[in-house]
Every structure is written in C-alpha cells, then in structure tokens.
Design an enzyme around this catalytic site. Sequence first.
Site, PDB file in Angstrom:
ATOM      1  CD  GLU A   1      32.688 -36.462  80.432  1.00 44.43           C
ATOM      2  OE1 GLU A   1      32.786 -37.678  80.701  1.00 44.43           O
ATOM      3  OE2 GLU A   1      32.911 -35.984  79.308  1.00 44.43           O
TER       4      GLU A   1
ATOM      5  CG  ASP B   1      33.354 -44.671  75.257  1.00 41.53           C
ATOM      6  OD1 ASP B   1      33.797 -45.744  75.715  1.00 41.53           O
ATOM      7  OD2 ASP B   1      33.742 -43.558  75.661  1.00 41.53           O
TER       8      ASP B   1
ATOM      9  CB  THR C   1      34.431 -43.900  81.214  1.00 39.20           C
ATOM     10  OG1 THR C   1      34.653 -44.158  79.830  1.00 39.20           O
ATOM     11  CG2 THR C   1      34.510 -42.406  81.462  1.00 39.20           C
TER      12      THR C   1
END
Length: 253
Positions: A37, A55, A60
């Site tokens: 990640e 995405d 995020t």
Amino acid sequence: MLQIALVPLLALSLSAPVDLTDPHKKDIAMQLVSSAENSSLNWKAQYGYIEDIDDGRGYTAGIIGFCSGTGDMLELVQLYTDRKPDNVLAKYLPALRKVNGSDSHKGLDPDFTKDWKTAAKDPAFQQAQNDERDRVYFNPAVSQAKQDGLRALGQFAYYDAIVMHGPGTDKLSFGGIRKSALAKAKPPAQGGDETKYLNAFLDARKAAMKAEEAHEDTSRVDTEQRVFLKQGNLDLDPPLTWKVYGDSYTIKK
C-alpha cells in the site's frame, strides 16, 4: 508429579503455531500490507498518508487505505469525533456523507489533506485508525479464516484481500472472492488440502484484481503471498523475503 506433567505441555504450547492475532504476527501482517500500500515496512508512519490514487474511491488514507468514497473513512472520522468532538476533521463529516459512494472531493478540498495530516499526529486519531482497521478488516478476515481452518498465511491472505477489495459479497469483494475459491477447492475445515485451497483463493483474488484497472498489478499475490505458499510457509514464519511492484523486502524475525 504435577510439575513433570506440565513440562511437555509447556513445550508443546511454545512450539505450536500462532494465529495472526499474535502481536508479533499481526505486526508482520501490517508490514506486508504496508509494503504493497505504501512501499514501506514502516506501517506506523502511514497514519498521515492521504492521496487520490485514481481508483474511483476518492481519497485513500491512513494505515489501511480508508477511502472517502467507500464509507470506511466516514466511519473512522465519525468514531474519532465521537471520542474527541473538537478534532480538526469533525467539520468534514457532512462532506464525507455527501461524497460517500463517489470519487468526488466536493466539500473536502482544499484543506482536507492538510487537516488529515494534522489529525494523524494525535494519538486519539491513531487509536481510532487501529480500532477501525480491526473492526472492519482484520478481525472479520482472521475470524473467517480460522473458521475455514486456515493458519497464519491463509489468515493473512484473507486480510490482504479484504483490505483491497472490501468486505462485501459481490464477485469483486472479499465475499465473492472466497465464494469463487470454495467452488474450486475445499478449505481444511471441510476436509480439504490447505495449500490447494489457498492456491484457489489466490487465483480468485488475482482474477478480481485484474477486473479493476487500479488493481491490475498482481505482484502482491504473485511475488509475495504465492512465494510463501510455494515455500510451504503456512505459518508465515520469518525470515520472509518478497517483492511488490518490483521492490524487494525482507522481515528477518
């Protein structure tokens, strides 16, 4: 007599494999996820991470990739605000409710990323991230894996899948991936072979990743989890060496 009887039992307990809930194993799991990640083993440095990775899930952020478009970021900020009402992110709750389900930044820009990084220095926000990670991802994944009779590697495979794909039941979420695997092989709890089942699960996981452009790089399966599986390291015992996105990592102990 009692002391003599306890000695072999103690030795057995010390040598027995441990679940991913063991603090050291859990830390290994977090390092593995962070390598994929955040391109770093230092997962505790990721509380302040935040970006839009294009995405379709909006921002995020944090140690597990809480997203503004999928509801888990909203739940995290709500928990933080319940515990500490005057926090720097509380004012974004109305905007987070509105953008949930989309990739919109409306009501969040221009200062949300800066304020997130500020909040990340607060131990209360760090604890909230830990608690939501466990509630939404870690605990359900490990619990399901244990029900399926899987050891630490399988528990991690479930955890990594639920982190990326979410805990839903559609074919591209964790529930759908597990269902696809179950159609191909039985888990140990149903009398199946653990390695064969985990290969089926990783095949299903890889197919789900390839179905989404943002997740089409499958190295966290191919050159990480599959490597451990081929080595027969079902207990996820270090030393561990793997690659993600072409970068090499090692956990020595």
